[in-house]
Design a protein around this motif. Structure first.
Motif, PDB file in Angstrom:
ATOM      1  N   ARG A  58       0.835  -1.210   0.000  1.00  0.00           N
ATOM      2  CA  ARG A  58       0.000   0.000   0.000  1.00  0.00           C
ATOM      3  C   ARG A  58       0.867   1.258   0.000  1.00  0.00           C
ATOM      4  N   LEU A  59       1.970   1.247   0.732  1.00  0.00           N
ATOM      5  CA  LEU A  59       2.872   2.406   0.752  1.00  0.00           C
ATOM      6  C   LEU A  59       3.507   2.622  -0.623  1.00  0.00           C
ATOM      7  N   SER A  60       3.813   1.540  -1.328  1.00  0.00           N
ATOM      8  CA  SER A  60       4.318   1.672  -2.700  1.00  0.00           C
ATOM      9  C   SER A  60       3.259   2.323  -3.582  1.00  0.00           C
ATOM     10  N   ASP A  61       1.994   1.954  -3.384  1.00  0.00           N
ATOM     11  CA  ASP A  61       0.902   2.595  -4.118  1.00  0.00           C
ATOM     12  C   ASP A  61       0.883   4.100  -3.852  1.00  0.00           C
ATOM     13  N   VAL A  62       1.044   4.479  -2.588  1.00  0.00           N
ATOM     14  CA  VAL A  62       1.037   5.896  -2.209  1.00  0.00           C
ATOM     15  C   VAL A  62       2.148   6.636  -2.956  1.00  0.00           C
ATOM     16  N   CYS A  63       3.319   6.032  -3.037  1.00  0.00           N
ATOM     17  CA  CYS A  63       4.442   6.664  -3.751  1.00  0.00           C
ATOM     18  C   CYS A  63       4.153   6.796  -5.245  1.00  0.00           C
ATOM     19  N   ASN A  64       3.161   6.034  -5.746  1.00  0.00           N
ATOM     20  CA  ASN A  64       2.727   6.120  -7.141  1.00  0.00           C
ATOM     21  C   ASN A  64       1.419   6.904  -7.267  1.00  0.00           C
ATOM     22  N   ASP A  65       1.158   7.781  -6.291  1.00  0.00           N
ATOM     23  CA  ASP A  65       0.003   8.689  -6.306  1.00  0.00           C
ATOM     24  C   ASP A  65      -1.351   7.992  -6.208  1.00  0.00           C
ATOM     25  N   ILE A  66      -1.399   6.851  -5.549  1.00  0.00           N
ATOM     26  CA  ILE A  66      -2.660   6.129  -5.363  1.00  0.00           C
ATOM     27  C   ILE A  66      -3.060   6.233  -3.894  1.00  0.00           C
ATOM     28  N   ARG A  67      -4.269   6.745  -3.639  1.00  0.00           N
ATOM     29  CA  ARG A  67      -4.781   6.787  -2.258  1.00  0.00           C
ATOM     30  C   ARG A  67      -4.912   5.355  -1.762  1.00  0.00           C
ATOM     31  N   SER A  68      -4.429   5.104  -0.554  1.00  0.00           N
ATOM     32  CA  SER A  68      -4.447   3.753  -0.014  1.00  0.00           C
ATOM     33  C   SER A  68      -4.694   3.775   1.490  1.00  0.00           C
ATOM     34  N   GLY A  69      -5.145   2.636   2.000  1.00  0.00           N
ATOM     35  CA  GLY A  69      -5.360   2.486   3.430  1.00  0.00           C
ATOM     36  C   GLY A  69      -4.519   1.371   3.987  1.00  0.00           C
TER      37      GLY A  69
END
Length: 157
Positions: A58-69
């Protein structure tokens, strides 16, 4: 820019585990900028490696501009849980805003598919970023940045 407190991010487990007859409680810490919280994690559904794997994805998603929980804790009997606590991550350029949310049993009905709770949907179906709730009250928000999260992920390898 130097390593200021707002450039700080960490989530992980401490060394103190408590075995209880019904489940395994593990203690963790999250640090977001100047905010730090210790929390209990129920290990009856996922072990620490599974939590860390999901958090890192999920943190990798955040670094790719994806909102995540990031789900804080899940019990073995998901259907009997009163709520699930998550940290919602909102990337905005290089900044990342984080808010905590409790997903209550009534709200879980909306994210149950085919009779089973979808934890993936809880992690990925994050509402748009808001600074106030429906009553106009300010939502507690913490701030870090992608650089701190990338550094955290790099140090996990």
């Amino acid at each position: 820019m130097g390593n200021s407190l707002k450039e700080t991010f960490y989530i992980g487990f401490s060394d103190r585990d408590l075995q209880n007859p019904e489940n395994l409680l593990t203690f963790g810490t999250i640090r977001i900028g100047e905010f730090e919280e210790n929390f209990e994690v129920d290990g009856s559904y996922w072990d620490t490696a599974a939590y860390e794997s999901r958090w890192n994805a999920r943190l990798s998603d955040v670094c790719n501009d994806i909102r995540s929980g990031l789900i804080q804790s899940v019990a073995q009997s998901i259907d009997q849980m009163n709520f699930i606590r998550i940290w919602k991550f909102y990337p905005s350029g290089e900044l990342v805003f984080v808010q905590e949310q409790l997903v209550f049993a009534d709200d879980k009905i909306a994210i149950i598919g085919g009779g089973e709770l979808s934890l993936e949907k809880i992690e990925s179906d994050i509402d748009p970023y808001e600074t106030t709730d429906k009553d106009g009250d300010k939502i507690s928000t913490w701030q870090t940045n992608k650089r701190a999260i990338r550094e955290f992920l790099k140090n996990k390898r």
